[in-house]
Structures are given as structure tokens and as C-alpha cells.
Design a protein around this motif. Structure first.
Motif, PDB file in Angstrom:
ATOM      1  N   MET A   1       0.841  -1.209   0.000  1.00 47.20           N
ATOM      2  CA  MET A   1       0.000   0.000   0.000  1.00 47.20           C
ATOM      3  C   MET A   1       0.874   1.256   0.000  1.00 47.20           C
ATOM      4  O   MET A   1       0.913   2.010   0.965  1.00 47.20           O
ATOM      5  N   PRO A   2       1.580   1.529  -1.124  1.00 44.94           N
ATOM      6  CA  PRO A   2       2.543   2.632  -1.156  1.00 44.94           C
ATOM      7  C   PRO A   2       1.932   3.976  -1.577  1.00 44.94           C
ATOM      8  O   PRO A   2       2.437   4.653  -2.483  1.00 44.94           O
ATOM      9  N   SER A   3       0.851   4.379  -0.930  1.00 44.68           N
ATOM     10  CA  SER A   3       0.119   5.585  -1.343  1.00 44.68           C
ATOM     11  C   SER A   3       0.975   6.843  -1.244  1.00 44.68           C
ATOM     12  O   SER A   3       1.719   7.030  -0.276  1.00 44.68           O
ATOM     13  N   ARG A   4       0.833   7.697  -2.240  1.00 50.07           N
ATOM     14  CA  ARG A   4       1.529   8.988  -2.179  1.00 50.07           C
ATOM     15  C   ARG A   4       0.877   9.898  -1.140  1.00 50.07           C
ATOM     16  O   ARG A   4       1.544  10.718  -0.521  1.00 50.07           O
TER      17      ARG A   4
ATOM     18  N   VAL B   1       3.858   0.376   3.769  1.00 44.99           N
ATOM     19  CA  VAL B   1       3.150   1.648   3.569  1.00 44.99           C
ATOM     20  C   VAL B   1       4.127   2.814   3.509  1.00 44.99           C
ATOM     21  O   VAL B   1       5.298   2.693   3.886  1.00 44.99           O
ATOM     22  N   THR B   2       3.623   3.944   3.054  1.00 43.60           N
ATOM     23  CA  THR B   2       4.366   5.205   3.124  1.00 43.60           C
ATOM     24  C   THR B   2       4.014   5.910   4.434  1.00 43.60           C
ATOM     25  O   THR B   2       3.010   5.613   5.066  1.00 43.60           O
TER      26      THR B   2
ATOM     27  N   GLY C   1       4.234  -3.453  11.028  1.00 44.54           N
ATOM     28  CA  GLY C   1       4.360  -3.378   9.574  1.00 44.54           C
ATOM     29  C   GLY C   1       5.655  -2.715   9.173  1.00 44.54           C
ATOM     30  O   GLY C   1       6.605  -2.627   9.971  1.00 44.54           O
ATOM     31  N   PHE C   2       5.676  -2.204   7.936  1.00 42.38           N
ATOM     32  CA  PHE C   2       6.922  -1.708   7.342  1.00 42.38           C
ATOM     33  C   PHE C   2       6.660  -0.381   6.642  1.00 42.38           C
ATOM     34  O   PHE C   2       5.818  -0.301   5.749  1.00 42.38           O
ATOM     35  N   VAL C   3       7.369   0.661   7.067  1.00 47.76           N
ATOM     36  CA  VAL C   3       7.149   2.015   6.573  1.00 47.76           C
ATOM     37  C   VAL C   3       8.317   2.436   5.689  1.00 47.76           C
ATOM     38  O   VAL C   3       9.490   2.341   6.094  1.00 47.76           O
TER      39      VAL C   3
END
Length: 489
Positions: free
Chosen positions: A382-385, A405-406, A430-432
Motif C-alpha cells: 500500500m505505497p500511497s503517495r 506503507v508510506t 508493519g513496514f514504513v
């Protein structure tokens, strides 16, 4: 406390995105805390078909252009929340979606369709205009641009009559969607000429539904604390950052919750097996069933990356498309469900054609499949800008599927990055990503996969996410406290 909750979509009646999930869950949570909530929604065919015990309760006359509409009352399936549907065959009973036709183009009369929604909401806010004699709201809670004119209608009617109205609040779910139309709609919808100015609803030469709400509502809310701050900056403000910064003290960021009944790995009817945080074994059963359903090779050790999303620039999936091939070559599988920009749709479809046993791209919307991807995937992408709140990362937490995610909006507010400190105190969920680009995405997925190879550590991350408080109770109480504060001001 009586709350009129105005929305253009609500699950399970009709859904195009996260607004529907919020509109289905938040009113129910408010009711459970003792509020008296009624949802107001356009009477689309699906809405009229699914509401229970539907009946006519009033006629509303003297509306712009169309004259009159019927107001119907029914109850929401399962939750029993009262819903008022605006019946107007001319406006709402047509094939296609709430906002677009069957060809994928916006309905040309959307300003009228949602102008009427806003006007009906405003009329219900005052005893002088409401046809209902037994129910008058204390607060009108508007959502996004589709009901953004409501506070403007309330303001100018109050100015003209001196009559007391309900307080108004606008929740901004996504500032990028603004409902901007030609200036002629000011007069067409019955708003006074003086409303069309910079200190009003004029916005770069157009009439803006969203700016009307931002300017005239008594209070503003965003769907996460971080997003409430972000929209006051040029990067995320979409031209309204100055006005929003001016209203800084009247903006509350309240993180959305999720429906814990609808999204529950213990009882989800769409899953082939059920599990919880203490018994994660059956998650692999769901993964295997998903692999078989999608035609992927049945390999329990292959990391399965899940995507359920609109395929748009905002969602950052063009970056994922850029890095998909090296991930596939390292043995990853991809299960994607979504639709949107044709270039992205085609890109993922071509990827699936080249690697049919490792990539499945389902274009469209499929509720059962979305649940199975959420449960069967090992890692959710989920790499949303930008992401005002986001719900899918929360579904991932609930289902033991950590997300990449971002650091933006609700993603920043809901995902704890797997840093050494967070892993040490067992709070990592999770992973940011450190930056918003394809290289950072690839690096973060690679980092996640190193932990995936360590079952004990991976289980710790899964369980921390599954134990996170994700329901609506805390958020609904925050809204109730906000309503009370508004009524005292």
C-alpha cells in the motif's frame, strides 16, 4: 443527541470506496453510545432495494430545478440504523454508479444530483424548512464534496430568517475530490450571488462544493490526525491549504475504525478456514486456497504479496509495477484486485500473462476476493503517495497480514514500523518506507521479506497487529465529544 449523517454512499447499500465503509460503521457505533443517528443518502436503485421496511415519510417541495422529492425511511440491514433515502427517479434511479455512468464518465448533472442532497440535508436542519415534525437534528454531519453545500445552504438560510439551525460539521475523507463546477450552478441551485466570492465558495473561477463546506461548516474533521495537519501544507492542500490553515483550531483529526464484525478472520464467511492471533495455522490454508483459486502455483514458502486498491497515481501502484519483475524473479507471487487507470490495469494484466503461475490480476471489484486476498496474502502492499486514512492496512492488521506503507496520513497513524526498537518491545506491526519512490518501495519489501524468513519474528509482527484496537468505539466517542463541544460553542 440527534445526528443527521449525510453521505453519498454507505456499505452495504452501495459502495465505491472507504467513504461507504465509514458511513456504514460510524453511525452504528454512535447509536451504540446512545446517539440517535439517521443517515441521509440518495435513493439509488441499490439503496431502495436493500433498505428494510422502506416507507414514505414526507415530500419536500420547492427544490431547485426538479421541484419536489419524496423522503423515504428504512433501516440498514444488520445494524438497524435508520436511513432516509431521497427518492427522485430523474436524479438517482439510473444504470451506472453513484458518480459515473456505464461508460465510466461523470454524470453531467452531478452538481444537481448532489446539490439536491445538500439542499435536502439543510432543509432538515431547521424547523422552518423540515417536513418532519418529530425529528430535528442537533448536528448535521456532512461527508466529502457531495454534501459540501449543506453548510452554505444552512448559513444563508439562517442569515435570511434568523432561525436557529443544527450545527454543521464536514468530514474530509479526501481533499483531492472537490466537486468543482461552473459558476452558473450558484444560481441554478438557489444560492445567493454573494456566496460566489473568495470568502465563500468561489474556487479558481469555479463553484466548489468542497470549499463551500470547508468555509461555512461550523467545524471540520479529517479521517486521521496526520492528514488533518498535512492538508494545511502546499503538498497535500490541493489549493485549499491557506483556508484550512486559517481554520486550524476548528479541525479535528480522528482516525477511522473498521467494522470488526465484517472483517473478522475468526468468522469471515468468505474464507475457506478461520484463525485468530493465537492460532495462525489456518492462515496458510486460506493462502493455499487463494493460490488455487487464482491459478498461482501452490507454494506455501513463496511470499504472496497482496493488493486491493484503486489503480491510481495516488495509490502509488505505478511504483509497485516498476519493481514487480525483480520481486517475481526472486520467487514472490502477486495477487492484485482493483481497477482504475487503464495504463496500470494493462501493466498488471500483461505481468499476469507473462508470469501466470506467479501473478494474478483481477480487474474490477469483488468483495469475497478482497477478503481472501487480505487473509491469504503474506504481505499487503500500500505505497500511497497520500492517504487520508486508509482502511486496507487496518484490515491487514486484523487478518495478520502486515503492510508495506508510506509515512503519510492514516498510514502513519496506524502502522508501527519494524525498527529494532519496535521489534524489541514487540510493538512493530508493519513496514514504513523511508521515501516515496520505487527504490524505497523495493528496499522496504526486501526488508519485510527478511523477517518473513524468520517465522518466530514474523509471527510476533502478525500478532502485534492482530491485537491492535481497530474498532469504532474510541473514534465514535471522540466524535460524540466533538459534537457536544460544538453544541456548547
Amino acid at each position: 443527541m440527534r445526528i443527521l449523517f449525510v453521505t453519498s454512499e454507505a456499505f452495504p447499500l452501495i459502495k465505491t470506496g472507504g467513504l461507504a465503509d465509514v458511513s456504514g460503521s460510524l453511525p452504528a457505533a454512535l447509536n451504540s453510545l446512545g446517539a440517535d443517528v439517521r443517515i441521509l443518502i440518495p435513493g439509488y436503485p441499490a439503496v431502495l432495494e436493500k433498505l428494510i421496511d422502506l416507507r414514505i415519510i414526507a415530500t419536500m417541495d420547492q427544490l431547485p430545478i426538479i421541484g419536489s422529492v419524496k423522503l423515504l425511511m428504512g433501516t440498514m440491514p444488520e445494524t438497524g440504523v435508520n436511513v432516509m433515502a431521497i427518492q427522485s427517479p430523474f436524479l438517482y434511479e439510473r444504470a451506472g454508479g453513484p458518480y459515473i455512468n456505464a461508460e465510466g464518465s461523470d454524470w453531467t448533472d452531478n452538481p444537481l444530483r448532489f446539490g439536491i442532497l445538500s439542499r435536502v440535508a439543510a432543509n432538515l436542519a431547521s424547523s422552518s424548512t423540515s417536513p418532519l415534525i418529530d425529528w430535528l437534528p442537533d448536528v448535521v454531519h456532512c461527508n466529502d464534496w457531495q454534501s459540501g453545500l449543506t453548510p452554505a445552504f444552512i448559513h444563508f438560510h439562517q442569515l435570511a430568517t434568523g432561525m436557529k439551525h443544527a450545527k454543521s460539521i464536514l468530514s474530509i475523507h479526501n481533499l483531492a475530490f472537490q466537486g468543482n463546477y461552473g459558476a452558473e450552478w450558484v444560481a441554478n441551485l438557489g444560492l445567493p450571488a454573494e456566496s460566489y466570492q473568495i470568502e465563500g465558495l468561489e474556487y479558481y473561477g469555479q463553484m466548489s462544493f468542497l470549499k463551500a463546506g470547508v468555509y461555512y461548516a461550523d467545524h471540520l474533521a479529517t479521517v486521521s490526525p496526520t492528514y488533518g495537519l498535512e492538508i494545511q501544507t502546499p503538498e497535500y492542500g490541493f489549493g485549499m491549504q491557506g483556508l484550512l490553515a486559517k481554520r486550524n483550531r476548528e479541525i479535528d483529526g480522528i482516525l477511522n475504525g473498521i467494522d470488526l464484525t465484517e472483517w473478522n478472520p475468526i468468522s469471515d464467511p468468505y474464507l475457506s478456514a478461520h484463525y485468530d492471533a493465537a492460532h495462525l495455522e489456518n492462515k496458510s490454508v486460506v493462502k493455499q486456497a487463494l493460490q488455487q483459486q487464482l491459478g498461482l502455483s501452490s507454494d506455501s514458502k513463496a511470499p504472496l504479496l497482496g493488493v486491493v486498491s484503486r489503480l491510481t497515481y495516488q495509490k502509488g501502484l505505478d511504483m509497485f509495477l516498476q519493481v514487480a519483475e525483480p520481486l517475481i524473479q526472486q520467487g514472490c507471487q502477486i495477487a492484485l484486485l482493483g481497477s482504475g487507470e487503464k495504463s496500470m490495469e494493462n501493466g498488471f494484466k500483461q505481468l499476469a500473462m507473462r508470469y501466470p503461475q506467479q501473478v494474478a490480476a483481477t480487474i474490477g471489484y469483488n468483495e469475497p476476493l478482497s477478503h481472501n486476498i487480505m487473509a491469504g496474502a503474506d504481505l499487503f502492499i500500500m505505497p500511497s503517495r497520500f492517504e487520508p486514512c486508509g482502511l486496507n492496512q487496518m484490515y491487514g492488521l486484523r487478518y495478520g497480514t502486515p503492510s508495506v506503507v508510506t509515512r503519510t496520513g492514516g498510514l502513519a497513524d496506524s502502522i508501527r514500523d519494524a525498527t529494532p526498537t519496535a521489534l524489541g518491545d514487540k510493538s512493530a506491526t508493519g513496514f514504513v518506507m523511508a521515501a516515496v519512490n520505487a527504490d524505497a518501495l523495493l528496499h522496504t519489501i526486501a526488508r519485510a521479506l527478511t523477517y518473513f524468513q524468520e517465522p518466530k519474528l514474523w509471527k510476533q509482527i502478525q500478532q502485534a497487529g492482530m491485537k491492535t484496537e481497530l474498532g469504532w468505539d474510541k473514534s465514535a466517542q471522540a466524535y460524540l465529544n466533538l459534537y457536544k463541544k460544538m453544541l456548547l460553542s
